[in-house]
Every structure is written in structure tokens, then in C-alpha cells.
Design a protein around this motif. Sequence first.
Motif, PDB file in Angstrom:
ATOM      1  N   ILE A  84       0.840  -1.212   0.000  1.00 12.76           N
ATOM      2  CA  ILE A  84       0.000   0.000   0.000  1.00 12.76           C
ATOM      3  C   ILE A  84       0.871   1.257   0.000  1.00 12.76           C
ATOM      4  O   ILE A  84       0.594   2.239  -0.700  1.00 12.76           O
ATOM      5  CB  ILE A  84      -0.947  -0.022   1.211  1.00 12.76           C
ATOM      6  N   LEU A  85       1.948   1.234   0.769  1.00 10.39           N
ATOM      7  CA  LEU A  85       2.838   2.391   0.838  1.00 10.39           C
ATOM      8  C   LEU A  85       3.488   2.672  -0.507  1.00 10.39           C
ATOM      9  O   LEU A  85       3.507   3.813  -0.991  1.00 10.39           O
ATOM     10  CB  LEU A  85       3.893   2.143   1.912  1.00 10.39           C
ATOM     11  N   PHE A  86       4.006   1.635  -1.153  1.00 14.61           N
ATOM     12  CA  PHE A  86       4.647   1.828  -2.450  1.00 14.61           C
ATOM     13  C   PHE A  86       3.631   2.146  -3.545  1.00 14.61           C
ATOM     14  O   PHE A  86       3.951   2.869  -4.495  1.00 14.61           O
ATOM     15  CB  PHE A  86       5.454   0.583  -2.825  1.00 14.61           C
ATOM     16  N   LEU A  87       2.422   1.618  -3.431  1.00 12.20           N
ATOM     17  CA  LEU A  87       1.390   1.960  -4.403  1.00 12.20           C
ATOM     18  C   LEU A  87       1.028   3.440  -4.321  1.00 12.20           C
ATOM     19  O   LEU A  87       0.848   4.107  -5.344  1.00 12.20           O
ATOM     20  CB  LEU A  87       0.150   1.100  -4.164  1.00 12.20           C
ATOM     21  N   ALA A  88       0.945   3.967  -3.098  1.00 11.17           N
ATOM     22  CA  ALA A  88       0.693   5.405  -2.939  1.00 11.17           C
ATOM     23  C   ALA A  88       1.841   6.227  -3.516  1.00 11.17           C
ATOM     24  O   ALA A  88       1.624   7.266  -4.150  1.00 11.17           O
ATOM     25  CB  ALA A  88       0.492   5.735  -1.464  1.00 11.17           C
ATOM     26  N   GLY A  89       3.089   5.757  -3.311  1.00  9.87           N
ATOM     27  CA  GLY A  89       4.228   6.471  -3.892  1.00  9.87           C
ATOM     28  C   GLY A  89       4.221   6.438  -5.409  1.00  9.87           C
ATOM     29  O   GLY A  89       4.537   7.438  -6.069  1.00  9.87           O
ATOM     30  N   LEU A  90       3.851   5.302  -6.003  1.00 10.72           N
ATOM     31  CA  LEU A  90       3.795   5.200  -7.461  1.00 10.72           C
ATOM     32  C   LEU A  90       2.691   6.069  -8.045  1.00 10.72           C
ATOM     33  O   LEU A  90       2.853   6.652  -9.130  1.00 10.72           O
ATOM     34  CB  LEU A  90       3.573   3.743  -7.870  1.00 10.72           C
ATOM     35  N   GLN A  91       1.574   6.177  -7.350  1.00  6.92           N
ATOM     36  CA  GLN A  91       0.491   7.026  -7.842  1.00  6.92           C
ATOM     37  C   GLN A  91       0.841   8.506  -7.762  1.00  6.92           C
ATOM     38  O   GLN A  91       0.224   9.318  -8.447  1.00  6.92           O
ATOM     39  CB  GLN A  91      -0.781   6.750  -7.046  1.00  6.92           C
ATOM     40  N   GLY A  92       1.816   8.846  -6.932  1.00  5.83           N
ATOM     41  CA  GLY A  92       2.241  10.247  -6.847  1.00  5.83           C
ATOM     42  C   GLY A  92       3.236  10.653  -7.913  1.00  5.83           C
ATOM     43  O   GLY A  92       3.596  11.833  -7.998  1.00  5.83           O
ATOM     44  N   ILE A  93       3.702   9.720  -8.743  1.00  5.17           N
ATOM     45  CA  ILE A  93       4.642  10.038  -9.821  1.00  5.17           C
ATOM     46  C   ILE A  93       3.853  10.473 -11.048  1.00  5.17           C
ATOM     47  O   ILE A  93       2.986   9.728 -11.514  1.00  5.17           O
ATOM     48  CB  ILE A  93       5.537   8.831 -10.146  1.00  5.17           C
ATOM     49  N   PRO A  94       4.096  11.651 -11.591  1.00  8.12           N
ATOM     50  CA  PRO A  94       3.340  12.095 -12.766  1.00  8.12           C
ATOM     51  C   PRO A  94       3.572  11.190 -13.977  1.00  8.12           C
ATOM     52  O   PRO A  94       4.701  10.768 -14.244  1.00  8.12           O
ATOM     53  CB  PRO A  94       3.878  13.518 -13.023  1.00  8.12           C
ATOM     54  N   ARG A  95       2.497  10.911 -14.691  1.00  2.93           N
ATOM     55  CA  ARG A  95       2.592  10.075 -15.880  1.00  2.93           C
ATOM     56  C   ARG A  95       3.382  10.761 -16.983  1.00  2.93           C
ATOM     57  O   ARG A  95       3.998  10.103 -17.829  1.00  2.93           O
ATOM     58  CB  ARG A  95       1.172   9.756 -16.373  1.00  2.93           C
TER      59      ARG A  95
END
Length: 204
Positions: free
Chosen positions: A21-32
Motif C-alpha cells: 500500500i505504501l509503495f502503491l501510494a508512492g507510485l500514484q504520486g509520480i506524474p505520468r
Amino acid sequence: DIVLFTMFVVITWKYIGFAIILFLAGLQGIPRELHDAAAMDGASSWTNLRYVTLPLLGPTIRIWAFLAIIGSIQLFDIVWIMTLGGPAGASSTMATYMVDQGVNSYRIGYATSVAVILFGICFVVSILYQIFVLRRDVAGGAGAGDRAARRGARRGRDQRPLCQAARPRNALARHRGGSLCAHRRRSLAHDGLFQRAARSRHRR
């Protein structure tokens, strides 16, 4: 060896959901847009992962490592339920050792000393990690914002007209400066007219 491997598997199974969950939140914060720009520049999937994804996941990785370190120092419940620190203390931690000395051996003062030492270790590790690792994320983000703001302000000052950028402060100097700016604008306009006339005569 078997008990340590078993504890490692159980603890990984327990906490891997939180890490995901922590890494998924970090990945979603990276702009596409960053991945798209890297792909347009010819970056492969491995290059994109190495130079775009992992650097931007750095704060998340460091937070996760900090939580893992503090959690491993304070680990008690799984070890106590599964092995009671055995066999022969092979899986014992500081927390299980503290409870064993205080509850089973009735050495309350000694167990309290172990608790104080455990608190001191966690406190020192937290402070050192904050100073040498986590401070770079906080200070780096604020510093980057300040540097961007300073660059924008400096760019705005550089793009002002020359007469406005060098405008004096007192009234007399402002009057003279205004006259100088007006004279400079008239001279630039005259030079433009002269150049256009010269070009028209050259065509003829």
C-alpha cells in the motif's frame, strides 16, 4: 536457522500488505508525463525504472526502511506467540527478553532497565535517521521550491525593460531617468525607421 527462517517468512507475510500500500501510494504520486517524456526520448523500460521511478520513490523507500528498522527493534508479539524467544533464545528479541526477565524471572528492576535501554536505542536511531536520511527529503523539497521561486523572480527581473530595471529612487533622478528612457525609445525607433528605409533603397 530454521526458527529464524520461519520467523522471517511469517513477519514478511504480516507486513508485506502495508509495504504494498505504501509503495502503491508512492507510485500514484509520480506524474505520468515524466514516463511519457522519457519514452519519447528513447528510454527503455529499465532506464525509465532506474532514472525516473526509483529516484521519485526515494522518500517512500526511506520512510518504509525507517518503519522497518524501528519495528524490528520493537518486535515482540509474533516471536512471543510462536516461540517464546526459543529454542534456547535463538529467536529472542530485546522486547521478549524484557518480558521474560520481568514476568517469568520476577526481575522487575532489570526488565525496567532493559526497557529504558530499548527506548534509548529507538530514540537514537530515530534521531540519526532523521538527521542523515529523512532531512534530505524535507529540506530538499523546500530548497527546490525556494530555488525555483528565486529563479522565477530573477527571470522576471531580467525580463523587465532596461529603463524600469535601472529606475532610480529619488524624484529628480526618476525624472532624469524617465527622460533618458524616453530618449532611448525615440532613438531606437529612429534607428528602426532608418534601417527600414535603407532596406527599401537597397531593393530599388
